[in-house]
Design an enzyme around this catalytic site. Sequence first.
Site, PDB file in Angstrom:
ATOM      1  N   SER A 263       0.842  -1.191   0.000  1.00  0.00           N
ATOM      2  CA  SER A 263       0.000   0.000   0.000  1.00  0.00           C
ATOM      3  C   SER A 263       0.874   1.235   0.000  1.00  0.00           C
ATOM      4  CB  SER A 263      -0.915   0.010   1.231  1.00  0.00           C
ATOM      5  OG  SER A 263      -1.518   1.269   1.408  1.00  0.00           O
ATOM      6  N   LYS A 264       0.565   2.168  -0.898  1.00  0.00           N
ATOM      7  CA  LYS A 264       1.297   3.436  -0.940  1.00  0.00           C
ATOM      8  C   LYS A 264       1.114   4.182   0.383  1.00  0.00           C
ATOM      9  CE  LYS A 264       3.436   6.767  -3.325  1.00  0.00           C
ATOM     10  NZ  LYS A 264       4.809   6.642  -3.790  1.00  0.00           N
ATOM     11  N   ARG A 265      -0.072   4.044   0.975  1.00  0.00           N
ATOM     12  CA  ARG A 265      -0.354   4.740   2.241  1.00  0.00           C
ATOM     13  C   ARG A 265       0.568   4.280   3.355  1.00  0.00           C
ATOM     14  NH1 ARG A 265      -5.440   3.236   0.765  1.00  0.00           N
ATOM     15  NH2 ARG A 265      -5.541   1.715   2.461  1.00  0.00           N
ATOM     16  N   ASP A 273       8.853   5.296  -7.350  1.00  0.00           N
ATOM     17  CA  ASP A 273       9.684   5.317  -6.142  1.00  0.00           C
ATOM     18  C   ASP A 273      10.918   4.433  -6.318  1.00  0.00           C
ATOM     19  OD1 ASP A 273       7.905   6.983  -4.785  1.00  0.00           O
ATOM     20  OD2 ASP A 273       6.763   5.293  -3.987  1.00  0.00           O
TER      21      ASP A 273
END
Length: 495
Positions: A263-265, A273
């Site tokens: 998850s990017k969160r 990235d």
Amino acid sequence: MKDEAWFDQMESRIPTGEVRTRFAPSPTGYMHVGNLRTALYTYLIARKNHGKFILRIEDTDQERYVDGAVDVIYKTMRECGLSHDEGPDVGGPVGPYVQTERRGFYMDYAERLIARGHAYRCFCDKAEAEDSEEGGIHKYDGRCSHLSPEEIQANLDAGKPFVIRQKIPTEGKTAFHDEIFGDIVVDNEELDDQVLIKRDGLPTYNFANVIDDHLMGITHVVRGSEYLSSTPKYNLLYEGFGWDVPKYIHCSPVMRDKNNKMSKRHGDPSYEDLIAQGYLTEAVVNYVALLGWAPGGEREIYTLKELEGIFDVKGISKSPAIFDIAKLRYFNAEYIRAMAPERFAAVAEPYIRSVVKAPEIDAAAIAALLQQRCEVLTDIPEKVDFFDALPDYSLDLFTNKKSKTNAENSLEMLRVLKPRLEKLVAWNDETIHAMLVSLAEELEVKNAKVMWPLRIAVSGKAVTPGGAVEICRILGKEETLRRVDCALQRLEAAV
């Protein structure tokens, strides 16, 4: 609703007789690893079968739309070598390839589905329906499916807003086959009458997806296993229209660990990235291909072209794949070491020049020292910053047990070394190395006892790419002697 001739014309545009796959991302800002894997597998299926790979932008969810995200998609696919045969930027026989540009199609097909008895207008408000226009968590009771034609017309005449829902059979079962998970059978009573067209006239993802896949002739649908539960409803839509069902390939998720999806969160890296962190695109693509797919055998390093020839959906695992950054780092190191020296020099130069500003220092010469000692490109600056400016190092570095050196004998060694360095006419690896080895023989000591003090004097670091010889050659004679003088002054003051 359009007449039958219009629908016939739409059908006549659909290419047949070839494998056709699609990658259909939503433009929400970045390409996460799972999305990249879906794009890669979709691409490889098309290429392995000499078919067509289509890019479709699914942008009907305007609330999540991010400006510039489509450019991120194009850039990522271009960098990864995933060239599409049809898409918004290259066109094709079944465009438009952007969902919001196709919005006129969906209502026509929804009305056709109503006419065929597989959908209906629902005039319930959200409270009555006990769900949202996207389906919600409650199952709608289907009350509007029982309205008479007169009741429907009265609601329309009154201008009452409505959604269009799929009419799921109340009895029986729906079965489908997935290439990974096999045959799956679901009781129809477990399925809800999902919304197909929202009150604003726009389609839900589930409806637009099916319409677009059919009209674009998609033969193989690759998506995440989270869509397995929705697939029976997709099948019923295909059957309601009388269309062929594509092959389904549902891939298990990419996980951060055995319990959590990436998850990017939570700080997990996107493709962008990873590139920013110094990973090579080729290494990322190779590693992502193996996240849940095995080619068989022990070999792991494959070019994209090689993957195109060997990819087989039978190698896709049902089990979730765990993203291991240490494994990716290993892949990246292998790719760096296998690069042509000229290409590595070009790739490494921006990282070298971020810390080595002196124009007289040859970045390509530094790159040659790094190639076999570098795992990710972002490691480079801290490895080579000493070429630009000698760091403020501790004199303790002159003490090395293996080389049998300390501050005292390092001082003596540098005193002997300096005039011999000054006398060298040719300044290259051969002459510098020959002088150092000759001095060690003359003093009857091991080479390390001569080279270690020089290495510390010219680099100020215990660990460097290349040894004293290479560092001196790249620094040049004048800068080498200046640094040796600096070391002598510091050692004389301390000893």
